[in-house]
Write a protein that holds these residues in place. Structure first.
Motif, PDB file in Angstrom:
ATOM      1  N   UNK A 192       0.829  -1.205   0.000  1.00 16.14           N
ATOM      2  CA  UNK A 192       0.000   0.000   0.000  1.00 16.14           C
ATOM      3  C   UNK A 192       0.867   1.259   0.000  1.00 16.14           C
ATOM      4  N   UNK A 193       1.983   1.217   0.747  1.00 19.87           N
ATOM      5  CA  UNK A 193       2.905   2.365   0.755  1.00 19.87           C
ATOM      6  C   UNK A 193       3.429   2.634  -0.657  1.00 19.87           C
ATOM      7  N   UNK A 194       3.738   1.555  -1.358  1.00 18.58           N
ATOM      8  CA  UNK A 194       4.235   1.707  -2.725  1.00 18.58           C
ATOM      9  C   UNK A 194       3.207   2.267  -3.682  1.00 18.58           C
ATOM     10  N   UNK A 195       1.928   2.236  -3.277  1.00 16.38           N
ATOM     11  CA  UNK A 195       0.857   2.757  -4.133  1.00 16.38           C
ATOM     12  C   UNK A 195       0.485   4.199  -3.793  1.00 16.38           C
ATOM     13  N   UNK A 196       1.154   4.779  -2.804  1.00 19.41           N
ATOM     14  CA  UNK A 196       0.918   6.195  -2.504  1.00 19.41           C
ATOM     15  C   UNK A 196       1.414   7.049  -3.676  1.00 19.41           C
ATOM     16  N   UNK A 197       0.582   7.951  -4.124  1.00 21.28           N
ATOM     17  CA  UNK A 197       0.926   8.766  -5.298  1.00 21.28           C
ATOM     18  C   UNK A 197       0.711  10.246  -4.988  1.00 21.28           C
ATOM     19  N   UNK A 198       1.775  10.964  -4.623  1.00 25.60           N
ATOM     20  CA  UNK A 198       1.630  12.412  -4.423  1.00 25.60           C
ATOM     21  C   UNK A 198       1.136  13.076  -5.702  1.00 25.60           C
ATOM     22  N   UNK A 199       0.328  14.104  -5.580  1.00 28.61           N
ATOM     23  CA  UNK A 199      -0.230  14.744  -6.775  1.00 28.61           C
ATOM     24  C   UNK A 199       0.803  15.575  -7.516  1.00 28.61           C
ATOM     25  N   UNK A 200       0.532  15.776  -8.794  1.00 28.44           N
ATOM     26  CA  UNK A 200       1.331  16.744  -9.539  1.00 28.44           C
ATOM     27  C   UNK A 200       1.008  18.133  -9.006  1.00 28.44           C
ATOM     28  N   UNK A 201       2.018  18.968  -8.839  1.00 29.37           N
ATOM     29  CA  UNK A 201       1.790  20.321  -8.331  1.00 29.37           C
ATOM     30  C   UNK A 201       2.802  21.264  -8.968  1.00 29.37           C
ATOM     31  N   UNK A 254      -3.430  11.672   0.900  1.00 27.98           N
ATOM     32  CA  UNK A 254      -3.289  10.697  -0.181  1.00 27.98           C
ATOM     33  C   UNK A 254      -3.393   9.300   0.415  1.00 27.98           C
ATOM     34  N   UNK A 255      -3.874   8.343  -0.378  1.00 27.36           N
ATOM     35  CA  UNK A 255      -4.135   6.986   0.117  1.00 27.36           C
ATOM     36  C   UNK A 255      -3.632   5.962  -0.892  1.00 27.36           C
ATOM     37  N   UNK A 256      -2.976   4.932  -0.379  1.00 20.93           N
ATOM     38  CA  UNK A 256      -2.616   3.763  -1.187  1.00 20.93           C
ATOM     39  C   UNK A 256      -3.315   2.553  -0.598  1.00 20.93           C
ATOM     40  N   UNK A 257      -4.055   1.802  -1.408  1.00 15.86           N
ATOM     41  CA  UNK A 257      -4.854   0.677  -0.914  1.00 15.86           C
ATOM     42  C   UNK A 257      -4.373  -0.630  -1.518  1.00 15.86           C
ATOM     43  N   UNK A 258      -4.332  -1.685  -0.670  1.00 14.61           N
ATOM     44  CA  UNK A 258      -4.017  -3.022  -1.157  1.00 14.61           C
ATOM     45  C   UNK A 258      -5.161  -3.950  -0.751  1.00 14.61           C
ATOM     46  N   UNK A 313       7.606  13.609  -2.044  1.00 11.22           N
ATOM     47  CA  UNK A 313       7.289  13.619  -3.467  1.00 11.22           C
ATOM     48  C   UNK A 313       8.539  13.921  -4.278  1.00 11.22           C
ATOM     49  N   UNK A 314       8.411  13.811  -5.575  1.00  8.50           N
ATOM     50  CA  UNK A 314       9.490  14.264  -6.457  1.00  8.50           C
ATOM     51  C   UNK A 314       9.563  15.793  -6.405  1.00  8.50           C
ATOM     52  N   UNK A 315      10.723  16.316  -6.753  1.00  7.07           N
ATOM     53  CA  UNK A 315      10.889  17.776  -6.772  1.00  7.07           C
ATOM     54  C   UNK A 315      10.142  18.375  -7.966  1.00  7.07           C
ATOM     55  N   UNK A 316       9.515  19.512  -7.744  1.00  2.46           N
ATOM     56  CA  UNK A 316       8.909  20.304  -8.821  1.00  2.46           C
ATOM     57  C   UNK A 316       9.663  21.626  -8.887  1.00  2.46           C
ATOM     58  N   UNK A 317      10.047  22.019 -10.088  1.00  2.25           N
ATOM     59  CA  UNK A 317      10.896  23.203 -10.207  1.00  2.25           C
ATOM     60  C   UNK A 317      10.252  24.347 -10.965  1.00  2.25           C
ATOM     61  N   UNK A 318      10.864  25.507 -10.812  1.00  5.32           N
ATOM     62  CA  UNK A 318      10.462  26.693 -11.564  1.00  5.32           C
ATOM     63  C   UNK A 318      11.641  27.661 -11.593  1.00  5.32           C
ATOM     64  N   UNK A 319      11.614  28.586 -12.519  1.00  9.77           N
ATOM     65  CA  UNK A 319      12.674  29.587 -12.626  1.00  9.77           C
ATOM     66  C   UNK A 319      12.175  30.914 -12.072  1.00  9.77           C
ATOM     67  N   UNK A 320      12.973  31.511 -11.193  1.00  8.08           N
ATOM     68  CA  UNK A 320      12.566  32.756 -10.528  1.00  8.08           C
ATOM     69  C   UNK A 320      13.547  33.877 -10.893  1.00  8.08           C
ATOM     70  N   UNK A 321      13.175  34.751 -11.803  1.00 12.82           N
ATOM     71  CA  UNK A 321      14.026  35.918 -12.061  1.00 12.82           C
ATOM     72  C   UNK A 321      13.997  36.853 -10.841  1.00 12.82           C
ATOM     73  N   UNK A 322      15.165  37.322 -10.438  1.00 13.95           N
ATOM     74  CA  UNK A 322      15.256  38.220  -9.287  1.00 13.95           C
ATOM     75  C   UNK A 322      15.979  39.487  -9.749  1.00 13.95           C
ATOM     76  N   UNK A 323      15.368  40.639  -9.533  1.00 19.39           N
ATOM     77  CA  UNK A 323      15.920  41.914 -10.001  1.00 19.39           C
ATOM     78  C   UNK A 323      16.181  42.831  -8.816  1.00 19.39           C
TER      79      UNK A 323
END
Length: 309
Positions: A172-181, A208-212, A291-301
């Motif tokens: 069941x742990x292996x079936x846990x699926x964090x959402x895309x964000x 989130x839930x993983x069921x077996x 979860x896996x890392x989600x990235x973005x680019x941040x311009x800083x001025x």
């Protein structure tokens, strides 16, 4: 060749009270939609099988001829000897009884059924004491003779064959699926040095839930978000925020606008295990999920100021 086994119960009887059967009206147990309903069956004989009682969640249940048949090993469908795997009993005698996923098999010429794998009493708090193993399930079993008479009617412990509860929990742990964000930030489009940049996980959602099998679940509860601003300052631990707010913030001290800092974030969950809503404790299993890392680019001025006289 013998047919594959269907997995009927391994029997574990409670204390028996034996008495000769005289002319009497016995009420036998017939399980329907989750509760034990009683149906009448008149048995008249000067001599006959013995009777005994065994405890069930709703009280004592009358068992008729509760001795083991001894004609087949438990779990054997009962090959009729033809070599083609034809059952030795008429399984239509027990067709449609119990839950939709109930198991049906032969014990000699008797046709049997039991609510396996789904116990009618899924909450272990309703079960009697003396559970043989953590995997054991308290189930109702009934067998009928070729004439359609109920010859076994009992509550008993069943130890499922196959994976243990811990193995099912790991599955069941292996079936846990964090959402895309998406890693969102404000000010939008670009940040400014020495001004707080706010972060949040857009679209992260909640639990989130993983069921077996057998009602075993791994449940991930949102714990926090880790944000790496990408400027070398290290990850920031923030509350699990999914909309614009100042609860997750970082201040850039150097400008980087071409193309910007490669920021990233990941979701972190606390994980617990349960079976049919009841907590399971497995110290060897993970109690967190990232979860896996989600990235973005941040311009800083740099901030620009215009002096007006």
């Amino acid at each position: 060749m013998r047919r594959a086994r269907t997995g009927p119960p391994r029997r574990a009887h409670g204390p028996r009270v034996l008495a000769p059967l005289t002319t009497a009206l016995l009420t036998t147990a017939l399980l329907t939609t989750g509760l034990l309903a009683l149906g009448g069956a008149a048995l008249a004989a000067a001599e006959g099988p013995v009777t005994c009682t065994a405890p069930g969640p709703t009280g004592d249940v009358v068992i008729i001829d509760c001795e083991d048949p001894g004609e087949n090993d438990p779990g054997d469908e009962g090959d009729d000897g033809s070599g083609d795997g034809t059952p030795a009993c008429d399984l239509s005698q027990v067709e449609g009884l119990g839950k939709p996923d109930a198991s049906r098999w032969c014990e000699g010429q008797n046709a049997c059924w039991a609510n396996i794998p789904s116990s009618v009493y899924p909450d272990p708090a309703d079960w009697p004491e003396g559970r043989p193993t953590p995997e054991s399930v308290y189930i109702y079993k009934e067998c009928r003779s070729p004439a359609g008479e109920v010859v076994v009617s009992e509550w008993t412990w069943h130890e499922p064959e196959g994976p243990s509860l811990e193995e099912l929990a790991r599955q069941a742990y292996g079936l846990l699926a964090p959402p895309d964000f998406g890693l969102a930030f404000s000010p939008p489009e670009q940040s400014v040095i020495f001004v707080e940049t706010w972060w949040w996980a857009a679209g992260a959602g909640g639990e989130i839930v993983g069921s077996s099998a057998l009602g075993v679940r791994a449940v991930g509860t949102p714990s926090h978000i880790e944000v790496d601003p990408g400027d070398g300052s290290g990850a920031v631990t923030c509350p699990f925020v999914t909309s614009e707010a100042d609860t997750c913030a970082h201040t850039y001290e150097r400008a980087e606008s071409d193309p910007g800092y490669a920021a990233r974030a990941r979701l972190v969950y606390d994980v617990h295990y349960e079976q049919n809503g009841n907590a399971l404790d497995f110290p060897a299993l993970p109690d967190a999920l990232e979860s896996a890392w989600a990235g973005t680019t941040v311009p800083v001025v740099e901030s620009q100021a215009v002096v007006v006289r």
